[in-house]
Design a protein around this motif. Structure first.
Motif, PDB file in Angstrom:
ATOM      1  N   VAL A 251      60.959  33.626  -4.593  1.00 21.26           N
ATOM      2  CA  VAL A 251      60.536  32.536  -5.663  1.00 21.26           C
ATOM      3  C   VAL A 251      59.474  31.705  -4.752  1.00 21.26           C
ATOM      4  CG1 VAL A 251      60.833  30.706  -7.091  1.00 21.26           C
ATOM      5  CG2 VAL A 251      62.325  32.680  -7.066  1.00 21.26           C
ATOM      6  N   ASP A 252      58.422  31.646  -4.907  1.00 22.34           N
ATOM      7  CA  ASP A 252      57.321  30.818  -4.023  1.00 22.34           C
ATOM      8  C   ASP A 252      57.259  29.575  -4.604  1.00 22.34           C
ATOM      9  OD1 ASP A 252      56.979  32.291  -1.581  1.00 22.34           O
ATOM     10  OD2 ASP A 252      56.271  33.910  -3.085  1.00 22.34           O
ATOM     11  N   LEU A 253      57.400  28.501  -4.210  1.00 17.81           N
ATOM     12  CA  LEU A 253      57.167  27.038  -4.620  1.00 17.81           C
ATOM     13  C   LEU A 253      56.269  26.609  -3.969  1.00 17.81           C
ATOM     14  CD1 LEU A 253      60.370  27.815  -5.237  1.00 17.81           C
ATOM     15  CD2 LEU A 253      60.601  25.330  -5.587  1.00 17.81           C
ATOM     16  N   SER A 254      55.207  25.990  -4.684  1.00 15.18           N
ATOM     17  CA  SER A 254      54.343  24.971  -4.170  1.00 15.18           C
ATOM     18  C   SER A 254      54.164  23.792  -4.770  1.00 15.18           C
ATOM     19  CB  SER A 254      52.904  25.539  -4.060  1.00 15.18           C
ATOM     20  OG  SER A 254      52.306  26.100  -5.365  1.00 15.18           O
ATOM     21  N   TRP A 255      53.706  22.534  -4.166  1.00 17.05           N
ATOM     22  CA  TRP A 255      53.538  21.355  -5.110  1.00 17.05           C
ATOM     23  C   TRP A 255      52.735  20.251  -4.144  1.00 17.05           C
ATOM     24  CZ3 TRP A 255      57.997  23.112  -2.634  1.00 17.05           C
ATOM     25  CH2 TRP A 255      58.466  22.296  -1.522  1.00 17.05           C
ATOM     26  N   ASP A 256      51.956  19.163  -4.854  1.00 15.37           N
ATOM     27  CA  ASP A 256      51.494  18.276  -4.352  1.00 15.37           C
ATOM     28  C   ASP A 256      52.489  17.101  -3.870  1.00 15.37           C
ATOM     29  OD1 ASP A 256      48.869  19.330  -4.527  1.00 15.37           O
ATOM     30  OD2 ASP A 256      48.668  18.903  -6.471  1.00 15.37           O
ATOM     31  N   GLN A 257      52.344  16.669  -2.830  1.00 16.95           N
ATOM     32  CA  GLN A 257      53.497  15.765  -2.216  1.00 16.95           C
ATOM     33  C   GLN A 257      52.983  14.018  -2.780  1.00 16.95           C
ATOM     34  OE1 GLN A 257      55.368  16.491   1.518  1.00 16.95           O
ATOM     35  NE2 GLN A 257      53.284  17.399   2.043  1.00 16.95           N
ATOM     36  N   PRO A 258      53.991  13.402  -3.183  1.00 20.33           N
ATOM     37  CA  PRO A 258      53.582  12.052  -3.608  1.00 20.33           C
ATOM     38  C   PRO A 258      53.041  11.157  -2.254  1.00 20.33           C
ATOM     39  CG  PRO A 258      55.965  12.103  -3.535  1.00 20.33           C
ATOM     40  CD  PRO A 258      55.334  13.531  -3.040  1.00 20.33           C
ATOM     41  N   ASP A 259      52.310   9.970  -2.615  1.00 14.31           N
ATOM     42  CA  ASP A 259      51.953   9.145  -1.638  1.00 14.31           C
ATOM     43  C   ASP A 259      53.219   8.119  -1.741  1.00 14.31           C
ATOM     44  OD1 ASP A 259      50.943   7.257  -0.080  1.00 14.31           O
ATOM     45  OD2 ASP A 259      49.324   6.704  -1.289  1.00 14.31           O
ATOM     46  N   THR A 260      53.922   8.199  -0.407  1.00 19.38           N
ATOM     47  CA  THR A 260      55.051   7.237  -0.118  1.00 19.38           C
ATOM     48  C   THR A 260      54.739   6.251   0.808  1.00 19.38           C
ATOM     49  OG1 THR A 260      56.178   8.855   1.145  1.00 19.38           O
ATOM     50  CG2 THR A 260      56.645   9.078  -0.943  1.00 19.38           C
ATOM     51  N   GLY A 261      53.727   6.115   1.359  1.00 22.43           N
ATOM     52  CA  GLY A 261      53.617   5.440   2.566  1.00 22.43           C
ATOM     53  C   GLY A 261      53.775   5.836   3.864  1.00 22.43           C
ATOM     54  N   GLY A 262      54.404   6.984   3.785  1.00 23.54           N
ATOM     55  CA  GLY A 262      54.878   7.591   5.230  1.00 23.54           C
ATOM     56  C   GLY A 262      55.188   9.072   5.139  1.00 23.54           C
ATOM     57  N   THR A 263      55.742   9.593   6.032  1.00 18.93           N
ATOM     58  CA  THR A 263      55.939  10.951   6.246  1.00 18.93           C
ATOM     59  C   THR A 263      57.345  11.277   5.120  1.00 18.93           C
ATOM     60  OG1 THR A 263      55.365  11.158   8.449  1.00 18.93           O
ATOM     61  CG2 THR A 263      56.454  13.101   7.683  1.00 18.93           C
ATOM     62  N   ILE A 264      57.213  12.273   4.501  1.00 16.92           N
ATOM     63  CA  ILE A 264      58.132  13.031   3.633  1.00 16.92           C
ATOM     64  C   ILE A 264      59.119  14.048   4.626  1.00 16.92           C
ATOM     65  CG2 ILE A 264      59.058  14.061   1.562  1.00 16.92           C
ATOM     66  CD1 ILE A 264      56.584  12.923   0.174  1.00 16.92           C
ATOM     67  N   PRO A 265      60.212  13.588   5.091  1.00 15.02           N
ATOM     68  CA  PRO A 265      61.003  14.589   6.101  1.00 15.02           C
ATOM     69  C   PRO A 265      61.687  15.747   5.269  1.00 15.02           C
ATOM     70  CG  PRO A 265      62.206  12.783   5.542  1.00 15.02           C
ATOM     71  CD  PRO A 265      61.026  12.673   5.038  1.00 15.02           C
ATOM     72  N   ALA A 266      62.057  15.726   3.896  1.00 15.74           N
ATOM     73  CA  ALA A 266      62.825  16.645   3.245  1.00 15.74           C
ATOM     74  C   ALA A 266      62.639  16.577   1.991  1.00 15.74           C
ATOM     75  CB  ALA A 266      64.372  16.467   3.669  1.00 15.74           C
ATOM     76  N   TYR A 267      63.162  17.719   1.342  1.00 15.73           N
ATOM     77  CA  TYR A 267      63.136  17.766  -0.553  1.00 15.73           C
ATOM     78  C   TYR A 267      64.593  18.186  -0.760  1.00 15.73           C
ATOM     79  CZ  TYR A 267      58.178  16.750  -0.814  1.00 15.73           C
ATOM     80  OH  TYR A 267      56.982  16.379  -0.686  1.00 15.73           O
ATOM     81  N   GLN A 268      65.026  17.772  -1.598  1.00 12.13           N
ATOM     82  CA  GLN A 268      66.127  18.440  -2.235  1.00 12.13           C
ATOM     83  C   GLN A 268      65.966  19.280  -3.804  1.00 12.13           C
ATOM     84  OE1 GLN A 268      68.589  15.205  -3.765  1.00 12.13           O
ATOM     85  NE2 GLN A 268      70.061  15.367  -1.806  1.00 12.13           N
ATOM     86  N   LEU A 269      66.204  20.495  -3.722  1.00 10.18           N
ATOM     87  CA  LEU A 269      65.887  21.518  -4.545  1.00 10.18           C
ATOM     88  C   LEU A 269      67.163  21.457  -5.461  1.00 10.18           C
ATOM     89  CD1 LEU A 269      64.290  23.802  -5.958  1.00 10.18           C
ATOM     90  CD2 LEU A 269      65.137  25.369  -4.231  1.00 10.18           C
TER      91      LEU A 269
END
Length: 330
Positions: A251-269
Motif C-alpha cells: 500500500v503506497d501512500l502519498s500526501w502534501d505536507q502541512p505548513d507548520t513553520g518547521g520540519t516535520i520529523p515523523a507521522y503517525q499512521l
C-alpha cells in the motif's frame, strides 16, 4: 498580679471534637455535592426515518445539563426502546412491524439519574415488507458538498436505483453512520461539527429489505477554523495505491505536507482508528509531497480505513488528514 486560670479540655477530648467536626463538615460537603436535582433540558430536533420495513433510525440534537449529560433514552409509545451514551445522538430501533405507525420521544439523563422532560413526539410509518427484494440499490454518485460554517456542511449526490425502491440514504463519516434522510431526498445538512477539522463523507442507499448499496465516492470537506484559532496542521491530498506482491500487498501512500513553520520529523499512521506505526524518516525529512509504503499480509478483500497526522516542531501531534479506505485486491 494574679493570673486567670483557664480550664482546657483534655487533649484526646479536643482531638475527638475536632475529628467529629471535620467528619461533619465532610459529610455536609459530600451531601451538597451529590444533591444534583436539576433535570437536563429536553433533546430538540428529534427526527425518525424508516430505514427498512422493520427498523427506524432516530436522531436528535444534544441536550444540556448543569453537571453534564451521561446518556439518552429513546421511547416508543412511552416505553423505553433503547439507551445510548452521551457521545451518541442517534440509534436504530429494530424488530418493528412493516406498514405500521410508530411514535418516538427522547429523554436525556445525567449522572444523578435525573431525566429530562420528553422531547417532542415524532411519528413515522414503516414501509411495506418487500420479500422479493433481493438486490441492493446502486451506489449514490457524484457526492459533493460545501462547508457552510465551522460547524455545518451541506451534501448532495446523484440518486440510486433499486429493483423495488430506495427507502433511505445513510451518510457516513469515517465509516460511522451519522445521519439518514428519506429515499426521496438527495441532500443533507449536517450540524454540530468541529471548526478547523477535515471530514471525510460517503453515502449509501438502503431499501426496504435493509440492503445497503456500495459507498458513493468519498468527499473531503474542511470546516473553517474559528476566528483567531491556529491554522489546520492536517496533511492534505492523501492518496493510496494497492498492489499484490507475491503473498503480500503493498500500500503506497502519498500526501502534501502541512505548513507548520518547521520540519516535520515523523507521522503517525492509524488503521481502523488505531495507531499502527510511527513513520520516522531515516535521513533528512522530505520537503513537499511525502510518500510511504506499507506492507500487509491480510487475506484478499480485507478492508482498512487509514489516516495520518504529523508531529509538529514543538513535539505535539497535529491534526488528522482525511481518511482513505483500502481494500486488498483479490
Amino acid at each position: 498580679m494574679e493570673g486567670t486560670t483557664v480550664q482546657r479540655p483534655h487533649a484526646r477530648t479536643a482531638l475527638a471534637c475536632s475529628t467529629a467536626l471535620l467528619l461533619s463538615a465532610l459529610t455536609a460537603c459530600a451531601g451538597s455535592a451529590a444533591a444534583d436535582t436539576e433535570k437536563p433540558t429536553a433533546p430538540r430536533g428529534v427526527t425518525a426515518q424508516a430505514g427498512s420495513a422493520t427498523s427506524v433510525h432516530v436522531m436528535w440534537q444534544r441536550a444540556s445539563d448543569d453537571e453534564g449529560i451521561t446518556g439518552y433514552d429513546v421511547y416508543r409509545e412511552g416505553k423505553k426502546a433503547a439507551s445510548v451514551d452521551a457521545t451518541k445522538l442517534m440509534t436504530d430501533i429494530d424488530r418493528l412491524t412493516a406498514s405500521t405507525a410508530y411514535a418516538f420521544t427522547v429523554r436525556a439523563r445525567d449522572a444523578a439519574g435525573n431525566l429530562s422532560a420528553p422531547s417532542a413526539t415524532v411519528s413515522v410509518t414503516t414501509p411495506a415488507a418487500a420479500p422479493a427484494d433481493e438486490e441492493p440499490p446502486t451506489g449514490p454518485t457524484k457526492l459533493r458538498g460545501t462547508a457552510v460554517s465551522g460547524r455545518t456542511v451541506t451534501l448532495s449526490w446523484g440518486g440510486s436505483t433499486d429493483d423495488v425502491a430506495v427507502t433511505s440514504y445513510d451518510i457516513y463519516q469515517e465509516d460511522a453512520r451519522i445521519h439518514s434522510v428519506p429515499g426521496s431526498r438527495t441532500t443533507a445538512r449536517l450540524d454540530g461539527l468541529t471548526p478547523g477539522t477535515v471530514y471525510t463523507f460517503t453515502v449509501r442507499a438502503r431499501d426496504a429489505a435493509d440492503h445497503s448499496s456500495p459507498d458513493s465516492n468519498a468527499l473531503d470537506l474542511t470546516t473553517p477554523s474559528a476566528p483567531g484559532a491556529p491554522a489546520s496542521t492536517a496533511p492534505t491530498g492523501l492518496r493510496t495505491t494497492t498492489t499484490a506482491h507475491g503473498e503480500e500487498f503493498l500500500v503506497d501512500l502519498s500526501w502534501d505536507q502541512p505548513d507548520t513553520g518547521g520540519t516535520i520529523p515523523a507521522y503517525q499512521l492509524y488503521l481502523n482508528g488505531k495507531l499502527t506505526t510511527t513513520i520516522v524518516w531515516g535521513g533528512t525529512p522530505p520537503a513537499g509531497r511525502a510518500t510511504y509504503r506499507l506492507t500487509m499480509t491480510d487475506p484478499p478483500g480485507t478492508r482498512y480505513s487509514l489516516k495520518i497526522r504529523p508531529k509538529l516542531p514543538d513535539g505535539k501531534w497535529g491534526d488528522f488528514s482525511a481518511q482513505r479506505t483500502v481494500v486488498l485486491p483479490g
